[in-house]
Design a protein around this motif. Structure first.
Motif, mmCIF file in Angstrom:
data_model
loop_
_atom_site.group_PDB
_atom_site.id
_atom_site.type_symbol
_atom_site.label_atom_id
_atom_site.label_comp_id
_atom_site.label_asym_id
_atom_site.label_seq_id
_atom_site.Cartn_x
_atom_site.Cartn_y
_atom_site.Cartn_z
ATOM 1 N N MET A 1 0.692 -1.185 0.144
ATOM 2 C CA MET A 1 -0.050 -0.145 -0.176
ATOM 3 C C MET A 1 0.912 1.194 -0.023
ATOM 4 O O MET A 1 2.068 1.389 0.629
ATOM 5 N N ALA A 2 0.363 2.030 -0.744
ATOM 6 C CA ALA A 2 1.330 3.440 -0.814
ATOM 7 C C ALA A 2 1.160 4.306 0.175
ATOM 8 O O ALA A 2 -0.026 4.485 0.887
ATOM 9 N N PRO A 3 2.218 4.942 0.689
ATOM 10 C CA PRO A 3 1.957 5.835 1.890
ATOM 11 C C PRO A 3 1.175 7.178 1.560
ATOM 12 O O PRO A 3 1.184 7.664 0.621
ATOM 13 N N GLY A 4 0.557 7.441 2.741
ATOM 14 C CA GLY A 4 -0.283 8.900 2.619
ATOM 15 C C GLY A 4 0.553 9.758 2.805
ATOM 16 O O GLY A 4 1.727 9.977 2.595
ATOM 17 N N ALA A 5 -0.184 11.099 2.205
ATOM 18 C CA ALA A 5 0.570 12.395 2.460
ATOM 19 C C ALA A 5 1.206 12.706 3.501
ATOM 20 O O ALA A 5 2.230 13.272 3.386
ATOM 21 N N ALA A 6 0.688 12.396 4.519
ATOM 22 C CA ALA A 6 1.288 12.776 5.989
ATOM 23 C C ALA A 6 2.657 11.637 6.091
ATOM 24 O O ALA A 6 3.809 12.376 6.567
ATOM 25 N N ALA A 7 2.420 10.541 5.717
ATOM 26 C CA ALA A 7 3.810 9.626 5.607
ATOM 27 C C ALA A 7 4.835 10.167 4.629
ATOM 28 O O ALA A 7 6.071 10.040 5.226
ATOM 29 N N LEU A 8 4.424 10.781 3.403
ATOM 30 C CA LEU A 8 5.514 11.144 2.666
ATOM 31 C C LEU A 8 6.353 12.458 2.972
ATOM 32 O O LEU A 8 7.474 12.468 2.761
ATOM 33 N N GLU A 9 5.643 13.209 4.165
ATOM 34 C CA GLU A 9 6.313 14.389 4.458
ATOM 35 C C GLU A 9 7.792 13.622 5.493
ATOM 36 O O GLU A 9 8.631 14.650 5.572
ATOM 37 N N LEU A 10 7.423 12.669 6.030
ATOM 38 C CA LEU A 10 8.163 12.196 7.080
ATOM 39 C C LEU A 10 9.451 11.503 6.264
ATOM 40 O O LEU A 10 10.416 11.104 6.765
ATOM 41 N N LEU A 11 9.261 11.312 5.007
ATOM 42 C CA LEU A 11 10.317 10.444 4.205
ATOM 43 C C LEU A 11 11.514 11.455 3.903
ATOM 44 O O LEU A 11 11.305 12.558 3.809
ATOM 45 N N SER A 12 12.828 10.778 3.910
ATOM 46 C CA SER A 12 13.804 11.649 3.186
ATOM 47 C C SER A 12 13.859 11.961 1.902
ATOM 48 O O SER A 12 13.098 11.017 1.064
ATOM 49 N N PRO A 13 14.356 12.662 1.274
ATOM 50 C CA PRO A 13 14.455 12.932 -0.333
ATOM 51 C C PRO A 13 14.838 11.589 -0.926
ATOM 52 O O PRO A 13 14.255 11.508 -2.151
ATOM 53 N N LYS A 14 15.967 11.044 -0.525
ATOM 54 C CA LYS A 14 16.237 9.814 -1.098
ATOM 55 C C LYS A 14 15.321 8.765 -1.126
ATOM 56 O O LYS A 14 14.957 8.113 -2.140
ATOM 57 N N GLU A 15 14.535 8.631 -0.002
ATOM 58 C CA GLU A 15 13.358 7.449 0.057
ATOM 59 C C GLU A 15 12.348 8.063 -0.810
ATOM 60 O O GLU A 15 11.578 7.253 -1.586
ATOM 61 N N LYS A 16 11.860 9.608 -1.017
ATOM 62 C CA LYS A 16 10.909 9.803 -1.978
ATOM 63 C C LYS A 16 11.166 9.363 -3.312
ATOM 64 O O LYS A 16 10.441 9.256 -4.327
ATOM 65 N N ASN A 17 12.492 9.636 -3.727
ATOM 66 C CA ASN A 17 12.984 9.426 -4.994
ATOM 67 C C ASN A 17 12.878 8.099 -5.385
ATOM 68 O O ASN A 17 12.373 7.683 -6.489
ATOM 69 N N ARG A 18 13.153 7.070 -4.497
ATOM 70 C CA ARG A 18 13.022 5.731 -4.430
ATOM 71 C C ARG A 18 11.547 5.382 -4.881
ATOM 72 O O ARG A 18 11.321 4.556 -5.532
ATOM 73 N N LEU A 19 10.681 6.110 -4.307
ATOM 74 C CA LEU A 19 9.263 5.752 -4.392
ATOM 75 C C LEU A 19 8.696 6.342 -5.949
ATOM 76 O O LEU A 19 7.946 5.762 -6.410
ATOM 77 N N ARG A 20 9.229 7.535 -6.065
ATOM 78 C CA ARG A 20 9.017 8.336 -7.359
ATOM 79 C C ARG A 20 9.393 7.475 -8.370
ATOM 80 O O ARG A 20 8.659 7.787 -9.720
ATOM 81 N N LYS A 21 10.395 6.910 -8.469
ATOM 82 C CA LYS A 21 11.196 6.486 -9.653
ATOM 83 C C LYS A 21 10.345 5.349 -10.693
ATOM 84 O O LYS A 21 10.187 5.706 -11.600
ATOM 85 N N PRO A 22 9.728 4.390 -10.042
ATOM 86 C CA PRO A 22 8.910 3.518 -10.763
ATOM 87 C C PRO A 22 7.761 4.133 -11.507
ATOM 88 O O PRO A 22 7.242 3.954 -12.313
ATOM 89 N N VAL A 23 7.154 5.255 -10.941
ATOM 90 C CA VAL A 23 6.215 6.051 -11.581
ATOM 91 C C VAL A 23 6.563 6.779 -12.514
ATOM 92 O O VAL A 23 6.043 6.806 -13.804
ATOM 93 N N VAL A 24 7.511 7.556 -12.364
ATOM 94 C CA VAL A 24 8.153 8.296 -13.675
ATOM 95 C C VAL A 24 8.771 7.334 -14.922
ATOM 96 O O VAL A 24 8.505 7.899 -15.896
ATOM 97 N N GLU A 25 9.199 6.154 -14.583
ATOM 98 C CA GLU A 25 9.505 5.198 -15.512
ATOM 99 C C GLU A 25 8.345 4.610 -16.186
ATOM 100 O O GLU A 25 8.504 4.564 -17.434
ATOM 101 N N LYS A 26 7.348 4.283 -15.500
ATOM 102 C CA LYS A 26 6.042 3.793 -16.262
ATOM 103 C C LYS A 26 5.599 5.034 -17.079
ATOM 104 O O LYS A 26 5.045 4.640 -18.094
ATOM 105 N N MET A 27 5.503 6.294 -16.690
ATOM 106 C CA MET A 27 5.070 7.378 -17.417
ATOM 107 C C MET A 27 6.150 7.496 -18.893
ATOM 108 O O MET A 27 5.691 7.718 -20.026
ATOM 109 N N ARG A 28 7.283 7.410 -18.614
ATOM 110 C CA ARG A 28 8.208 7.326 -19.710
ATOM 111 C C ARG A 28 7.984 6.211 -20.566
ATOM 112 O O ARG A 28 7.978 6.367 -22.038
ATOM 113 N N ARG A 29 7.946 4.993 -20.240
ATOM 114 C CA ARG A 29 7.521 3.910 -21.030
ATOM 115 C C ARG A 29 6.186 4.105 -21.889
ATOM 116 O O ARG A 29 5.874 3.866 -22.999
ATOM 117 N N ASP A 30 5.104 4.563 -21.193
ATOM 118 C CA ASP A 30 3.905 4.877 -21.700
ATOM 119 C C ASP A 30 3.911 5.725 -22.833
ATOM 120 O O ASP A 30 3.505 5.797 -24.011
#
Length: 151
Positions: A1-30
């Motif tokens: 399950m994906a973390p909520g907005a409040a949980a995203l604020e607690l993540l470090s920038p490195k962890e945010k990038n790790r979560l964002r990478k698959p979404v960005v890659e899927k958009m690029r493939r699309d």
């Protein structure tokens, strides 16, 4: 399950990038897949001519597009026909068709007169009237400059 907005604020920038990478890659493939599909639709007739009943892979579509563009570029580099050359080719084709028609359907004196008429040199192609270059004062009703057709 994906973390909520409040949980995203607690993540470090490195962890945010790790979560964002698959979404960005899927958009690029699309985007890539969408563009390949658009190429396939644009070159549909070309594909039908070369590979009529085969399922095309993405690589096939890209190769065919490159080949088509190279061919188109080589054709354009051969040089455009001049209006005079187009006129001569059209006149020659029309003359050939008329002679074939007369050979099949006309007889006697009419056929001979028309064939003698066709033996004369072709007329010069029409040239634009100097008034046409004058600008806004030029007459509004000018004859069409495309290929003349009797129908």
């Amino acid at each position: 399950m994906a973390p909520g907005a409040a949980a995203l604020e607690l993540l470090s920038p490195k962890e945010k990038n790790r979560l964002r990478k698959p979404v960005v890659e899927k958009m690029r493939r699309d985007r890539i897949n969408s563009s390949i599909e658009q190429l396939k639709l644009l070159l549909e007739q070309e594909f039908a001519r070369h590979q009529p009943n085969s399922k095309l892979e993405k690589a096939d579509i890209l190769e065919m597009a490159v080949s088509y563009l190279k061919h188109s570029k080589a054709f354009a580099a051969a040089g455009p026909h001049s209006r005079q050359q187009d006129f001569r080719e059209g006149y020659a084709w029309c003359l050939q068709e008329a002679v074939q028609f007369l050979a099949l359907h006309a007889s006697g004196d009419a056929q001979m007169k028309l064939l003698c008429h066709f033996q004369r040199p072709p007329p010069a192609p029409p040239t634009p009237h100097p008034a046409a270059k004058a600008g806004p004062a030029a007459p509004q009703h000018q004859p069409p400059r495309g290929l003349w057709r009797p129908w």
